[in-house]
Design an enzyme around this catalytic site. Structure first.
Site, PDB file in Angstrom:
ATOM      1  N   GLU A  47       0.851  -1.197   0.000  1.00 15.30           N
ATOM      2  CA  GLU A  47       0.000   0.000   0.000  1.00 15.30           C
ATOM      3  C   GLU A  47       0.882   1.241   0.000  1.00 15.30           C
ATOM      4  O   GLU A  47       2.040   1.178   0.404  1.00 15.30           O
ATOM      5  CB  GLU A  47      -0.886  -0.004   1.259  1.00 15.30           C
ATOM      6  CG  GLU A  47      -0.054  -0.063   2.519  1.00 15.30           C
ATOM      7  CD  GLU A  47      -0.872  -0.156   3.812  1.00 15.30           C
ATOM      8  OE1 GLU A  47      -1.597   0.796   4.087  1.00 15.30           O
ATOM      9  OE2 GLU A  47      -0.728  -1.155   4.528  1.00 15.30           O
TER      10      GLU A  47
ATOM     11  N   LYS B 111       2.481   4.468   1.477  1.00 12.95           N
ATOM     12  CA  LYS B 111       2.709   4.906   2.854  1.00 12.95           C
ATOM     13  C   LYS B 111       2.348   6.382   2.952  1.00 12.95           C
ATOM     14  O   LYS B 111       2.991   7.232   2.335  1.00 12.95           O
ATOM     15  CB  LYS B 111       4.165   4.696   3.260  1.00 12.95           C
ATOM     16  CG  LYS B 111       4.422   5.089   4.700  1.00 12.95           C
ATOM     17  CD  LYS B 111       5.809   4.678   5.150  1.00 12.95           C
ATOM     18  CE  LYS B 111       5.982   4.937   6.628  1.00 12.95           C
ATOM     19  NZ  LYS B 111       5.977   6.368   6.951  1.00 12.95           N
TER      20      LYS B 111
ATOM     21  N   ASP C 112       1.821  10.121   4.355  1.00 12.47           N
ATOM     22  CA  ASP C 112       2.584  11.029   5.194  1.00 12.47           C
ATOM     23  C   ASP C 112       1.603  11.887   5.985  1.00 12.47           C
ATOM     24  O   ASP C 112       1.292  13.017   5.613  1.00 12.47           O
ATOM     25  CB  ASP C 112       3.477  11.897   4.305  1.00 12.47           C
ATOM     26  CG  ASP C 112       4.630  12.475   5.095  1.00 12.47           C
ATOM     27  OD1 ASP C 112       4.750  12.155   6.285  1.00 12.47           O
ATOM     28  OD2 ASP C 112       5.401  13.255   4.512  1.00 12.47           O
TER      29      ASP C 112
ATOM     30  N   TYR D 269      -5.560   1.419   7.742  1.00  7.79           N
ATOM     31  CA  TYR D 269      -4.698   0.377   7.194  1.00  7.79           C
ATOM     32  C   TYR D 269      -4.522  -0.841   8.094  1.00  7.79           C
ATOM     33  O   TYR D 269      -3.801  -1.773   7.758  1.00  7.79           O
ATOM     34  CB  TYR D 269      -3.326   0.938   6.836  1.00  7.79           C
ATOM     35  CG  TYR D 269      -2.623   1.638   7.991  1.00  7.79           C
ATOM     36  CD1 TYR D 269      -2.083   0.924   9.044  1.00  7.79           C
ATOM     37  CD2 TYR D 269      -2.502   3.028   8.002  1.00  7.79           C
ATOM     38  CE1 TYR D 269      -1.448   1.559  10.094  1.00  7.79           C
ATOM     39  CE2 TYR D 269      -1.863   3.678   9.046  1.00  7.79           C
ATOM     40  CZ  TYR D 269      -1.341   2.936  10.088  1.00  7.79           C
ATOM     41  OH  TYR D 269      -0.715   3.569  11.128  1.00  7.79           O
TER      42      TYR D 269
ATOM     43  N   LYS E  48      10.966   3.400   1.491  1.00 11.87           N
ATOM     44  CA  LYS E  48      10.805   4.854   1.357  1.00 11.87           C
ATOM     45  C   LYS E  48      11.140   5.361  -0.048  1.00 11.87           C
ATOM     46  O   LYS E  48      11.981   4.785  -0.746  1.00 11.87           O
ATOM     47  CB  LYS E  48      11.713   5.575   2.374  1.00 11.87           C
ATOM     48  CG  LYS E  48      11.408   5.228   3.820  1.00 11.87           C
ATOM     49  CD  LYS E  48      10.111   5.813   4.305  1.00 11.87           C
ATOM     50  CE  LYS E  48      10.247   7.257   4.672  1.00 11.87           C
ATOM     51  NZ  LYS E  48      10.591   7.469   6.085  1.00 11.87           N
TER      52      LYS E  48
ATOM     53  N   CYS F  25       6.830  47.418  -7.976  1.00 16.05           N
ATOM     54  CA  CYS F  25       7.261  48.353  -9.006  1.00 16.05           C
ATOM     55  C   CYS F  25       5.995  49.040  -9.484  1.00 16.05           C
ATOM     56  O   CYS F  25       5.120  48.401 -10.052  1.00 16.05           O
ATOM     57  CB  CYS F  25       7.940  47.602 -10.152  1.00 16.05           C
ATOM     58  SG  CYS F  25       8.063  48.584 -11.650  1.00 16.05           S
TER      59      CYS F  25
ATOM     60  N   CYS G  89       6.095  49.106 -16.992  1.00 15.19           N
ATOM     61  CA  CYS G  89       7.320  48.315 -16.854  1.00 15.19           C
ATOM     62  C   CYS G  89       7.238  47.091 -17.767  1.00 15.19           C
ATOM     63  O   CYS G  89       6.233  46.390 -17.781  1.00 15.19           O
ATOM     64  CB  CYS G  89       7.483  47.889 -15.400  1.00 15.19           C
ATOM     65  SG  CYS G  89       8.763  46.652 -15.124  1.00 15.19           S
TER      66      CYS G  89
HETATM   67  O1  JCF Z   1       0.546   4.822   5.756  1.00 12.86           O
HETATM   68  C1  JCF Z   1       1.190   4.712   6.777  1.00 12.86           C
HETATM   69  N1  JCF Z   1       1.833   5.750   7.239  1.00 12.86           N
HETATM   70  C2  JCF Z   1       1.264   3.403   7.494  1.00 12.86           C
HETATM   71  C3  JCF Z   1       1.943   3.290   8.696  1.00 12.86           C
HETATM   72  C4  JCF Z   1       0.639   2.303   6.919  1.00 12.86           C
HETATM   73  C5  JCF Z   1       0.706   1.078   7.544  1.00 12.86           C
HETATM   74  O2  JCF Z   1       0.112   0.023   7.001  1.00 12.86           O
HETATM   75  C6  JCF Z   1       1.396   0.925   8.768  1.00 12.86           C
HETATM   76  C7  JCF Z   1       2.017   2.053   9.340  1.00 12.86           C
HETATM   77  C8  JCF Z   1       2.683   1.872  10.549  1.00 12.86           C
HETATM   78  C9  JCF Z   1       2.710   0.622  11.134  1.00 12.86           C
HETATM   79  N2  JCF Z   1       1.440  -0.285   9.380  1.00 12.86           N
HETATM   80  C10 JCF Z   1       2.067  -0.439  10.527  1.00 12.86           C
HETATM   81  C11 JCF Z   1       2.094  -1.759  11.128  1.00 12.86           C
END
Ligand code: JCF
Length: 682
Positions: free
Chosen positions: A120, A122, A124, A234, A322, A436, A441
């Site tokens: 999936e 991640k 922020d 999640y 990451k 200005c 100009c």
């Molecule tokens: O999207 C996320 N930041 C995210 C963080 C998604 C996940 O499935 C996560 C997590 C942090 C820990 N799953 C765990 C176990």
């Protein structure tokens, strides 16, 4: 209590239940499924009705009523609460090799090769845990230090996409369900939020995550309710009365309970596909409306997850792969100033070029002099630079520990770098701007014309920034109206333009002459009058003259038009030079249209004096609407094809007339061509 009263109360209770149920459903349709079934105002009316009932009969309210989303009385501090199961974070992987090592460890640990992963994006954002008892949201806590978090239940209730009550059969509700997810703010909402904060003289948020965190940690949930928070879930914490076999099955169940689950999840794939999808997700990242910083990879089988277990800070069955950071540090080589359309001077940092998340960045905006002072940005500093989506890169902060002492503070020049007129300091609301003030100009003229011909204004293809600049430099463009008297022969003399492009450009200019009132008003580049304001104003007036003669009072009455825009619009149209400019544009044969087409000036357009036949079904309008528009443009609409017919406009299922026109050599326009020629005249 008399019987009648009981019966009446009963009816009110029923009405409250009905409104609660319907509002909950519509809110889900809108915020989770993105597919509203009723208008915003219908929703608001229903909500108002429910609020009134619940105020008079508090006994008919409930913790999952949609009225609870507007916020509760402020708190004096946040309470702490323990997570039933520690809310761990994830180990990081930065390259394919790290992920393969992760896979190898799992294969070894479980002593089998056939491991499938669910992956999936991640997010922020800010991690939270939501606790549902018998299907009702009873508590929400932040991740905190993984063991204890802060209780933010009232705030989380204001998040429209969080179900206050789980969907599904009441008798089958799990007695306990802790759901984990990430609270986010989408990028367009974030930009809008910051824009409003800036206008109100408040500090702006550095990024969507900070905005989400700040909004979630408000003691006054009424403030949180005004923030555009959203969520994706999640995973789960402690669960009783239901169980899941796999990560994918769990996500599906959460979706059925009414939670937003990210649509870019890939369930049950091999390690090879994981690495492939990482590249795809990285490409997708630029197009997503929210920020992601990587990909989460989880062993799909929950029995395997249990076998693998956890370390102190992170599970062994998951890892975060990451992406390259969207923030990087680099050297500020110089600070220059740019002159905008309205003369506002914007300082810009010239950077040692740096690759940020896949794009080379060599400039970053510094907004204004105050911002430079506030962040103490100097030439020679090492700075943290951020890029997000397609917005202009900006300097987040300087890295003070890397100062050597020879950095040079920026000084706003006293004179415009282009026309050398004096730069004036102007106080606007709570911030200072440098301007200005010489309206002729060249730098301003370039910007104004760039804006005038841009996509959302006259939309002249082939008249890009560089060509505009060159035409201004060559003295071929001195005003808006000059755009329409450009000649092919002279254009072809420009070193950037080939004969063919010059020809195409002339065609594009001709085509652009039919323009809606809305685009025209936007094109003028009036201060505080963007696309939306131009649209709102144009909708209220049938022609340009009426807008030009209107008053500030009348403009302020328009819903969505503020005093700044109103005064700026009036100031613009009362200026003699602007009036002359507009007259000259119209004199070049530009035709303004509106929803009710009213033609302001001459009839110089492709349909004028042409004999036109309409046939078949048009998608974007009825035939009689098309007829009206064409007649307004001076066309003669006839019913049968003859040798004198100039155009046949053929919609779908055109029959014998189409054949006849083909035989007679009449020019045929299908709907796409036709509407392109009319542009947004419709
Ligand atoms: O999207 C996320 N930041 C995210 C963080 C998604 C996940 O499935 C996560 C997590 C942090 C820990 N799953 C765990 C176990």
């Amino acid at each position: 209590m008399p019987k009648k009263c009981v019966r009446m109360n009963d009816a009110i209770r029923k009405e409250a239940r009905r409104l609660q149920k319907e509002l909950t459903e519509h809110s889900y349709q809108y915020h989770v499924l993105d597919d509203p079934l009723i208008s915003d105002s219908e929703y608001d009316d229903m909500l108002k009705k429910l609020i009134e009932i619940e105020e008079n009969f508090p006994e008919f309210s409930s913790p999952d009523s949609p009225t609870k989303r507007v916020g509760a009385p402020p708190l004096t501090g946040f309470q702490q609460a323990l997570h039933s199961i520690p809310m761990l974070s994830l180990d990081n992987a930065f390259k394919d090799e790290d992920v393969l090592d992760f896979h190898k460890r799992i294969v070894k640990n479980l002593n089998r090769e056939d491991i499938l992963y669910t992956i999936e994006p991640k997010l922020d954002g800010v991690a939270v845990e939501l606790k549902y008892e018998n299907g009702i949201l009873v508590q929400a806590i932040t991740r905190g230090d993984a063991i204890t978090g802060e209780v933010v239940t009232q705030n989380v209730r204001t998040i429209r996409s969080v179900p206050l009550k789980l969907h599904g059969d009441k008798r089958k509700m799990p007695s306990l369900l802790e759901v984990r997810g990430e609270v986010i703010i989408r990028l367009p909402d974030f930009l809008q939020l910051n824009k409003i904060r800036l206008e109100q003289g408040e500090t702006i948020f550095a990024n969507p995550r900070n905005a989400a965190a700040g909004s979630l940690r408000q003691l006054d949930s009424k403030i949180t309710a005004t923030r555009p928070l959203d969520i994706f879930v999640y995973g789960t914490g402690l669960v009783e009365g239901i169980s899941f076999q796999s990560q994918a099955q769990m996500l599906l169940a959460l979706k059925k309970f009414g939670f937003p689950v990210n649509p870019h999840i890939l369930p049950g794939v091999t390690i090879g596909s994981v690495l492939k999808f990482y590249k795809e997700l990285e490409a997708l990242r630029e197009d997503l409306a929210y920020e992601i910083d990587g990909m989460v990879i989880k062993v799909d089988d929950i029995f395997f997850q249990r076998q693998l277990g956890e370390k102190i800070k992170s599970p062994r069955w998951a890892i975060a792969y990451k992406f390259a950071a969207m923030q990087k540090t680099t050297l500020i080589k110089d600070i220059i100033v740019q002159v905008g359309r309205t003369g506002v001077i914007t300082p810009v940092a010239i950077l040692e070029p740096v690759n940020i998340g896949g794009a080379m960045v060599s400039r970053a905006t510094l907004h204004n002099e105050d911002e430079i002072k506030r962040k103490d940005i100097r030439i020679g500093d090492i700075a943290l630079v951020m890029r997000a989506g397609d917005v202009i890169p900006k300097v987040v902060k300087i890295i003070e520990s890397r100062r050597k002492g020879d950095e040079v503070p920026f000084e706003m020049p006293g004179h415009c770098p282009v026309c050398h007129s004096k730069i004036e300091k102007i106080k606007l609301d709570k911030s200072n701007i440098n301007k200005c003030v010489n309206t002729s100009c060249q730098a301003q003229l370039k910007q104004r014309i760039r804006h005038f011909v841009s996509k959302k204004a006259f939309d002249i293809d082939g008249l890009g920034n560089k060509i505009v600049d060159q035409l201004v430099d060559e003295g071929m463009l001195l005003s808006f109206a000059d755009v329409f008297s450009l000649e092919k022969e002279k254009l072809a003399l420009l070193d950037r333009l080939a004969q063919k492009s010059a020809f195409n450009l002339i065609q594009a200019i001709e085509k652009s002459k039919i323009i809606s009132l809305r685009r025209f008003v936007y094109a003028l580049g009036i201060d505080h009058t963007g696309e939306n304001a131009a649209k709102l104003i144009s909708e209220q007036f049938s022609n340009l003259s009426d807008i030009m003669e209107t008053s500030e009072e009348r403009l302020i009455q328009i819903n969505g038009i503020g005093p700044e825009t109103a005064s700026s619009v009036c100031r613009f149209f009362s200026n003699f030079e602007n009036q002359m400019n507009i007259k000259n544009i119209i004199a070049q044969g530009v035709i303004l249209t509106n929803d009710q087409p009213i033609i302001i000036e001459s009839f110089e357009n492709i349909f004028n004096n042409k004999r036109i036949v309409l046939t078949g079904t048009l998608q974007s309008m009825t035939r009689s609407e098309a007829k009206k528009i064409l007649e307004n443009l001076g066309a003669d609409i006839t019913s049968s094809i003859s040798s004198k017919t100039d155009f046949l406009i053929a919609g779908e299922q055109a029959g014998s007339k189409l054949e006849k026109a083909e035989k007679a050599g009449v020019q045929i326009l299908d709907e796409t061509r036709f509407t392109a020629m009319l542009k947004d005249y419709l």
